[in-house]
Scaffold this active site. Structure first.
Site, PDB file in Angstrom:
ATOM      1  N   GLU A   1      -2.130   7.948  -3.841  1.00  0.00           N
ATOM      2  CA  GLU A   1      -2.602   7.502  -5.039  1.00  0.00           C
ATOM      3  C   GLU A   1      -4.279   7.894  -5.448  1.00  0.00           C
ATOM      4  OE1 GLU A   1      -1.650   3.275  -4.744  1.00  0.00           O
ATOM      5  OE2 GLU A   1      -3.861   3.056  -5.024  1.00  0.00           O
TER       6      GLU A   1
ATOM      7  N   HIS B   1      -1.366   0.323  -9.638  1.00  0.00           N
ATOM      8  CA  HIS B   1      -2.229  -0.308  -8.382  1.00  0.00           C
ATOM      9  C   HIS B   1      -2.827  -1.422  -9.472  1.00  0.00           C
ATOM     10  CE1 HIS B   1      -4.024  -0.412  -4.329  1.00  0.00           C
ATOM     11  NE2 HIS B   1      -3.818  -1.804  -4.955  1.00  0.00           N
TER      12      HIS B   1
ATOM     13  N   ARG C   1       0.942  -1.235   0.053  1.00  0.00           N
ATOM     14  CA  ARG C   1       0.103   0.212  -0.007  1.00  0.00           C
ATOM     15  C   ARG C   1       0.709   0.904  -0.021  1.00  0.00           C
ATOM     16  NH1 ARG C   1      -3.889  -2.396  -1.233  1.00  0.00           N
ATOM     17  NH2 ARG C   1      -5.721  -2.540  -0.457  1.00  0.00           N
TER      18      ARG C   1
HETATM   19  C1  GLV Z   1      -5.334  -4.539  -3.795  1.00  0.00           C
HETATM   20  O1  GLV Z   1      -4.659  -3.770  -3.404  1.00  0.00           O
HETATM   21  C2  GLV Z   1      -6.112  -5.240  -2.874  1.00  0.00           C
HETATM   22  O2  GLV Z   1      -6.095  -4.812  -1.340  1.00  0.00           O
HETATM   23  O3  GLV Z   1      -6.761  -6.434  -3.038  1.00  0.00           O
END
Ligand code: GLV
Length: 330
Positions: free
Chosen positions: A268, A286, A239
C-alpha cells in the site's frame, strides 16, 4: 541550543508546537512521503524523529545518522522499524498502543459487518443506477448476530473486537494467537482458544489482527482460504502482507469465500489490481484508527514519547510507551 528533531509527515500543527517548546523542529506540513535517500537527508543532525508507518528505519538509515537517539512512531504497529538494528545502536523506539484500541476495534467490527451484509457492494449497485426493482434475494449476506467470530491475533484490539461480538451481537468467539490468553481475559472476552485449523474451519467471520512480522507473512494464503467456509467473510485490519492479497482476490472471484473487508494491503498505497475487479470486497485506505480524537491521542502520545526520550518534560528519560526499553539503559 535546542536539540533538532524531525516530524516526518504532516500532523496536527498544535502538537508540532508542543515539540517546538523543547526542540528545533523540522516538520513536513506539505506532507511529502520521504523515500530512503530523502529520509536520510532530512534526519541529518536530528536526535529524534516523530515517525509514521510510511518511513522505514533500517540499519542503513540509522548508520547514516549515528546521532539519532529516538524513533517515535505514531502507530501501534512498528514493522517499519528494524528494532534489532535500533537495539544494536542504542536507538530508543516507541509506539502508540492503547489510545487507539477501541477506535480500531470499532472499525474492524464495522468492516466485518460491511463485508457480511454487502454494504459497499450494494451501494455501488445503487450509485450505478442499477436498482430498478426490489427482490427477495437481493444482496443477501450472512448474519453477524449469533454467528461464529474468529479472531487471528488476540492482542488488545482483538480483545476489543471479541467483546463487541460476544456482548453486543451474541456471537460465539474463537481465537488463535501465538500464546493462549490468561483464563480471566478469555472469560472477559467470552472467547475460546482454538488451533489455527479450527479457527479457519469454524469461523463465519474471520478478523485478522495479528502484527506483521516475517513469521506472520502470508499467514492467510491460498491453503488457509481453502479451509474456510464458502459463506465466510475475512477482514484484515492488521497489516498488508499478513494476507496474500493475490490469493484472496482469486478466492473472492471464485466465490470460495463470500466476501472480505480490507483496510491494509501488500505494498500500500498500491493495491493488487485484482482486488479492484472483484465486487465482494470492501476496501478502505488504512483508516482503522482514523477518528480525530484518536489521531490526536496518537500524535500526542508520540510527542510525549519523543519529549521524554530526549530527556525533557515531566517523564524525562521515561517515555510512556517504549518498544525497546533496554535501549534506555544502554
Ligand atoms: C496503524 O496501522 C497502526 O499501527 O497504528
Amino acid at each position: 541550543m535546542k536539540p533538532a528533531v524531525l516530524v516526518s509527515r504532516a500532523i496536527f500543527p498544535d502538537i508540532v508546537d508542543r515539540l517546538r517548546v523543547h526542540f528545533d523542529v523540522q516538520d513536513n506540513p506539505e506532507d511529502r512521503v520521504f523515500k530512503k535517500a530523502e529520509l536520510i537527508e532530512r534526519l541529518a543532525g536530528k536526535q529524534g524523529v516523530l515517525a509514521t508507518g510510511s518511513e522505514r528505519f533500517d540499519a542503513e538509515v540509522l548508520d547514516a545518522n549515528p546521532q539519532l537517539k529516538a524513533v517515535c512512531n505514531m502507530a501501534v504497529g512498528y514493522n517499519n522499524i528494524d528494532v534489532d538494528a535500533c537495539n544494536a545502536r542504542g536507538v530508543l523506539c516507541t509506539n502508540t498502543p492503547d489510545v487507539l484500541t477501541e477506535t480500531t476495534a470499532d472499525f474492524g467490527f464495522a468492516l466485518m459487518m460491511a463485508a457480511a451484509r454487502r454494504i459497499a457492494e450494494s451501494e455501488h449497485y445503487l450509485r450505478r443506477g442499477d436498482w430498478k426493482k426490489w427482490s427477495y434475494d437481493m444482496f443477501t449476506g450472512g448474519d453477524v448476530h449469533g454467528a461464529t467470530l474468529g479472531i487471528l491475533g488476540m492482542g488488545r484490539i482483538g480483545q476489543g473486537i471479541a467483546k463487541r461480538g460476544a456482548l453486543g451481537f451474541g456471537m460465539k468467539v474463537i481465537y488463535h494467537n501465538r500464546s493462549r490468553l490468561a483464563p480471566a481475559i478469555e472469560a472477559e472476552c467470552r472467547a475460546s482458544y482454538v488451533s489455527k485449523e479450527a479457527l479457519l474451519r469454524d469461523a463465519d467471520h474471520l478478523v485478522i489482527v495479528v502484527p506483521y512480522s516475517p513469521a506472520s507473512h502470508h499467514a492467510i494464503g491460498a491453503a488457509e482460504l481453502a479451509q474456510m467456509k464458502r459463506t465466510a467473510t475475512l477482514t484484515n485490519i492488521a497489516r498488508g502482507g499478513v494476507v496474500d492479497d493475490a490469493a484472496l482476490a482469486q478466492a473472492l472471484a471464485e466465490r470460495r469465500i463470500a466476501s472480505a473487508g480490507l483496510d491494509v494491503f501488500e505494498g500500500e498505497p498500491a493495491l493488487n489490481p485484482a482486488l479492484l475487479t472483484v465486487p465482494n470486497v470492501v476496501l478502505t485506505p488504512h483508516i482503522a484508527s482514523a477518528t480525530i480524537a484518536t489521531r490526536r491521542a496518537m500524535a500526542n502520545l508520540a510527542a510525549d514519547n519523543l519529549i521524554a526520550a530526549l530527556g525533557f518534560g515531566p517523564n524525562a528519560g521515561h517515555p510512556p510507551t517504549p518498544i525497546n526499553a533496554a535501549a534506555l539503559k544502554g
